[in-house]
Design a protein around this motif. Structure first.
Motif, PDB file in Angstrom:
ATOM      1  N   HIS A  31      32.775  23.625  30.140  1.00 48.43           N
ATOM      2  CA  HIS A  31      32.455  23.745  28.716  1.00 48.43           C
ATOM      3  C   HIS A  31      30.961  23.588  28.432  1.00 48.43           C
ATOM      4  CE1 HIS A  31      36.782  23.622  28.616  1.00 48.43           C
ATOM      5  NE2 HIS A  31      36.634  24.353  27.539  1.00 48.43           N
ATOM      6  N   VAL A  36      29.690  24.867  24.739  1.00 49.71           N
ATOM      7  CA  VAL A  36      30.450  24.030  23.803  1.00 49.71           C
ATOM      8  C   VAL A  36      29.972  22.575  23.852  1.00 49.71           C
ATOM      9  CG1 VAL A  36      32.755  23.132  23.220  1.00 49.71           C
ATOM     10  CG2 VAL A  36      32.462  25.533  23.865  1.00 49.71           C
ATOM     11  N   GLY A  55      31.152  23.848  17.905  1.00 51.70           N
ATOM     12  CA  GLY A  55      32.211  24.842  17.887  1.00 51.70           C
ATOM     13  C   GLY A  55      32.363  25.451  16.515  1.00 51.70           C
ATOM     14  N   ALA A  60      39.163  24.608  16.947  1.00 50.45           N
ATOM     15  CA  ALA A  60      38.647  25.128  18.221  1.00 50.45           C
ATOM     16  C   ALA A  60      38.334  23.979  19.174  1.00 50.45           C
ATOM     17  CB  ALA A  60      37.402  25.985  17.986  1.00 50.45           C
ATOM     18  N   ILE A  61      37.749  22.913  18.657  1.00 48.89           N
ATOM     19  CA  ILE A  61      37.430  21.746  19.494  1.00 48.89           C
ATOM     20  C   ILE A  61      38.719  21.057  19.946  1.00 48.89           C
ATOM     21  CG2 ILE A  61      36.309  19.478  19.521  1.00 48.89           C
ATOM     22  CD1 ILE A  61      34.372  21.910  19.730  1.00 48.89           C
TER      23      ILE A  61
END
Length: 96
Positions: A31, A36, A55, A60-61
């Motif tokens: 990630h 991210v 993000g 999404a996280i």
């Protein structure tokens, strides 16, 4: 991009955490590579860790966190806090 603090609290003995540490670090590296994660490390004392992430959304996280071996094995609890920085160091990513 939105910014998030992911706060991990260990639920298991450090021997269990250490058993999964290499897989957890591989997850982190994956990630970081896609942009991210911005920073991460253990808490002091070592009862969990912190990940600074960016993000599109909290959802999404949350999907990213589900991929963490610590989460899959149930050895850590997670708290996700979204924040909007009003001041940052030069070059630091800011929320859109």
């Amino acid at each position: 991009m939105n910014l998030f603090v992911i706060d991990l609290t260990y639920r298991a003995d450090l021997s269990e955490i250490d058993r999964l540490l290499e897989a957890h670090r591989d997850f982190l590296k994956q990630h970081y590579a896609i942009g991210v994660f911005l920073a991460s490390g253990p808490k002091v004392p070592r009862n969990g860790g912190i990940i600074l992430a960016q993000g599109e959304s909290r959802e999404a996280i949350e999907r990213v966190v589900e991929q963490d071996p610590f989460k899959a094995e149930g050895v850590a609890d997670y708290s996700i806090t979204e924040f909007s920085p009003v001041m940052t160091a030069q070059g630091f990513p800011t929320a859109a």
